[in-house]
Design a protein around this motif. Sequence first.
Motif, PDB file in Angstrom:
ATOM      1  N   GLY A  21       0.788  -1.227   0.000  1.00 58.87           N
ATOM      2  CA  GLY A  21       0.000   0.000   0.000  1.00 58.87           C
ATOM      3  C   GLY A  21       0.818   1.273   0.000  1.00 58.87           C
ATOM      4  O   GLY A  21       0.317   2.334   0.356  1.00 58.87           O
ATOM      5  N   MET A  22       2.070   1.172  -0.399  1.00 52.01           N
ATOM      6  CA  MET A  22       2.939   2.342  -0.476  1.00 52.01           C
ATOM      7  C   MET A  22       3.112   2.726  -1.946  1.00 52.01           C
ATOM      8  O   MET A  22       2.794   1.950  -2.839  1.00 52.01           O
ATOM      9  CB  MET A  22       4.307   2.021   0.135  1.00 52.01           C
ATOM     10  N   VAL A  23       3.630   3.924  -2.171  1.00 53.37           N
ATOM     11  CA  VAL A  23       3.993   4.362  -3.515  1.00 53.37           C
ATOM     12  C   VAL A  23       5.516   4.325  -3.575  1.00 53.37           C
ATOM     13  O   VAL A  23       6.192   4.899  -2.718  1.00 53.37           O
ATOM     14  CB  VAL A  23       3.485   5.788  -3.803  1.00 53.37           C
ATOM     15  N   ARG A  24       6.052   3.631  -4.572  1.00 52.46           N
ATOM     16  CA  ARG A  24       7.501   3.490  -4.680  1.00 52.46           C
ATOM     17  C   ARG A  24       8.033   4.287  -5.857  1.00 52.46           C
ATOM     18  O   ARG A  24       7.534   4.200  -6.967  1.00 52.46           O
ATOM     19  CB  ARG A  24       7.905   2.038  -4.841  1.00 52.46           C
ATOM     20  N   LEU A  25       9.070   5.079  -5.577  1.00 52.11           N
ATOM     21  CA  LEU A  25       9.901   5.664  -6.614  1.00 52.11           C
ATOM     22  C   LEU A  25      11.148   4.792  -6.654  1.00 52.11           C
ATOM     23  O   LEU A  25      11.812   4.612  -5.632  1.00 52.11           O
ATOM     24  CB  LEU A  25      10.301   7.098  -6.282  1.00 52.11           C
ATOM     25  N   PHE A  26      11.435   4.236  -7.813  1.00 56.66           N
ATOM     26  CA  PHE A  26      12.582   3.338  -7.948  1.00 56.66           C
ATOM     27  C   PHE A  26      13.535   3.970  -8.944  1.00 56.66           C
ATOM     28  O   PHE A  26      13.193   4.179 -10.108  1.00 56.66           O
ATOM     29  CB  PHE A  26      12.124   1.959  -8.427  1.00 56.66           C
ATOM     30  N   ILE A  27      14.723   4.314  -8.477  1.00 51.86           N
ATOM     31  CA  ILE A  27      15.717   4.990  -9.297  1.00 51.86           C
ATOM     32  C   ILE A  27      16.887   4.042  -9.516  1.00 51.86           C
ATOM     33  O   ILE A  27      17.383   3.430  -8.562  1.00 51.86           O
ATOM     34  CB  ILE A  27      16.208   6.282  -8.621  1.00 51.86           C
ATOM     35  N   GLU A  28      17.315   3.930 -10.775  1.00 50.41           N
ATOM     36  CA  GLU A  28      18.457   3.083 -11.105  1.00 50.41           C
ATOM     37  C   GLU A  28      19.418   3.894 -11.961  1.00 50.41           C
ATOM     38  O   GLU A  28      19.022   4.498 -12.962  1.00 50.41           O
ATOM     39  CB  GLU A  28      18.005   1.848 -11.881  1.00 50.41           C
ATOM     40  N   ALA A  29      20.693   3.936 -11.538  1.00 49.19           N
ATOM     41  CA  ALA A  29      21.719   4.656 -12.285  1.00 49.19           C
ATOM     42  C   ALA A  29      23.083   4.073 -11.966  1.00 49.19           C
ATOM     43  O   ALA A  29      23.398   3.829 -10.801  1.00 49.19           O
ATOM     44  CB  ALA A  29      21.696   6.141 -11.939  1.00 49.19           C
TER      45      ALA A  29
END
Length: 68
Positions: A21-29
């Motif tokens: 029930g969370m909102v995920r920002l997933f950053i890959e670099a």
Amino acid sequence: MGIDTERDIEANLQIGPTDKGMVRLFIEADGIEIPMDFDPDEAEEIAEEIRAAADAARKAGGRKGKRR
């Protein structure tokens, strides 16, 4: 180094809900993965900040209405 400092780094951003029930920002670099989870209210606040920053950028002469 501040928010206005340009860098030549490519990154991928994914945004979506988690099974908790969370909102995920997933950053890959550059081989680094950063998952950032927010409750829905926090995510709404972040969305409002992004909209306000986009409006300010438009007023400052940024790209008008163009999307990548």
